[in-house]
Write a protein that holds these residues in place. Structure first.
Motif, PDB file in Angstrom:
ATOM      1  N   VAL A  69      -9.788   3.513  -4.002  1.00  0.00           N
ATOM      2  CA  VAL A  69      -8.960   2.845  -5.016  1.00  0.00           C
ATOM      3  C   VAL A  69      -7.747   3.712  -5.374  1.00  0.00           C
ATOM      4  O   VAL A  69      -6.631   3.210  -5.511  1.00  0.00           O
ATOM      5  N   LEU A  70      -7.967   5.009  -5.513  1.00  0.00           N
ATOM      6  CA  LEU A  70      -6.877   5.892  -5.923  1.00  0.00           C
ATOM      7  C   LEU A  70      -5.897   6.219  -4.800  1.00  0.00           C
ATOM      8  O   LEU A  70      -4.725   6.472  -5.069  1.00  0.00           O
ATOM      9  N   LEU A  71      -6.355   6.227  -3.555  1.00  0.00           N
ATOM     10  CA  LEU A  71      -5.508   6.653  -2.448  1.00  0.00           C
ATOM     11  C   LEU A  71      -4.843   5.521  -1.673  1.00  0.00           C
ATOM     12  O   LEU A  71      -3.991   5.782  -0.824  1.00  0.00           O
ATOM     13  N   ARG A  72      -5.225   4.283  -1.924  1.00  0.00           N
ATOM     14  CA  ARG A  72      -4.638   3.190  -1.145  1.00  0.00           C
ATOM     15  C   ARG A  72      -3.138   3.085  -1.424  1.00  0.00           C
ATOM     16  O   ARG A  72      -2.639   3.543  -2.453  1.00  0.00           O
ATOM     17  N   ASP A  73      -2.434   2.467  -0.501  1.00  0.00           N
ATOM     18  CA  ASP A  73      -0.993   2.309  -0.637  1.00  0.00           C
ATOM     19  C   ASP A  73      -0.690   1.292  -1.730  1.00  0.00           C
ATOM     20  O   ASP A  73      -1.246   0.202  -1.754  1.00  0.00           O
ATOM     21  N   LYS A  74       0.196   1.691  -2.606  1.00  0.00           N
ATOM     22  CA  LYS A  74       0.599   0.787  -3.680  1.00  0.00           C
ATOM     23  C   LYS A  74       1.885   0.080  -3.289  1.00  0.00           C
ATOM     24  O   LYS A  74       2.705   0.618  -2.564  1.00  0.00           O
ATOM     25  N   PRO A  75       2.088  -1.149  -3.758  1.00  0.00           N
ATOM     26  CA  PRO A  75       3.350  -1.821  -3.462  1.00  0.00           C
ATOM     27  C   PRO A  75       4.498  -1.096  -4.153  1.00  0.00           C
ATOM     28  O   PRO A  75       4.341  -0.546  -5.253  1.00  0.00           O
TER      29      PRO A  75
END
Length: 79
Positions: A69-75
């Motif tokens: 959740v913390l490391l995924r790519d954010k838009p």
């Protein structure tokens, strides 16, 4: 040698391959670190505490889920 320096013009070189390589390296580093941390937690709880395999697996899964959740790519934020 002196003429070669004047042939360079800043900003005209295609760098898409370098950008792709950098992004791949950073992604592999990020997700590989999470996998190593989860495995290390699993084996530490499994072998170094009286908890055993199931508590180690649960703690490693929780760490992996939080890390995902913390490391995924954010838009990208629109400016």
């Amino acid at each position: 040698m002196g003429e070669q320096a004047s042939d360079y013009h800043r900003g005209e070189m295609e760098i898409q391959e370098q950008v792709s390589t950098f992004n791949l390296f950073m992604g592999m580093t990020k997700w590989g670190s999470l996998a190593i941390a989860s495995a290390l937690l699993l084996f530490t709880v499994w072998f170094c505490t009286p908890g055993g395999f199931i508590p180690g697996l649960i703690s490693a899964a929780v760490l992996a889920a939080i890390g995902f959740v913390l490391l995924r790519d954010k838009p990208d934020a629109a400016h």
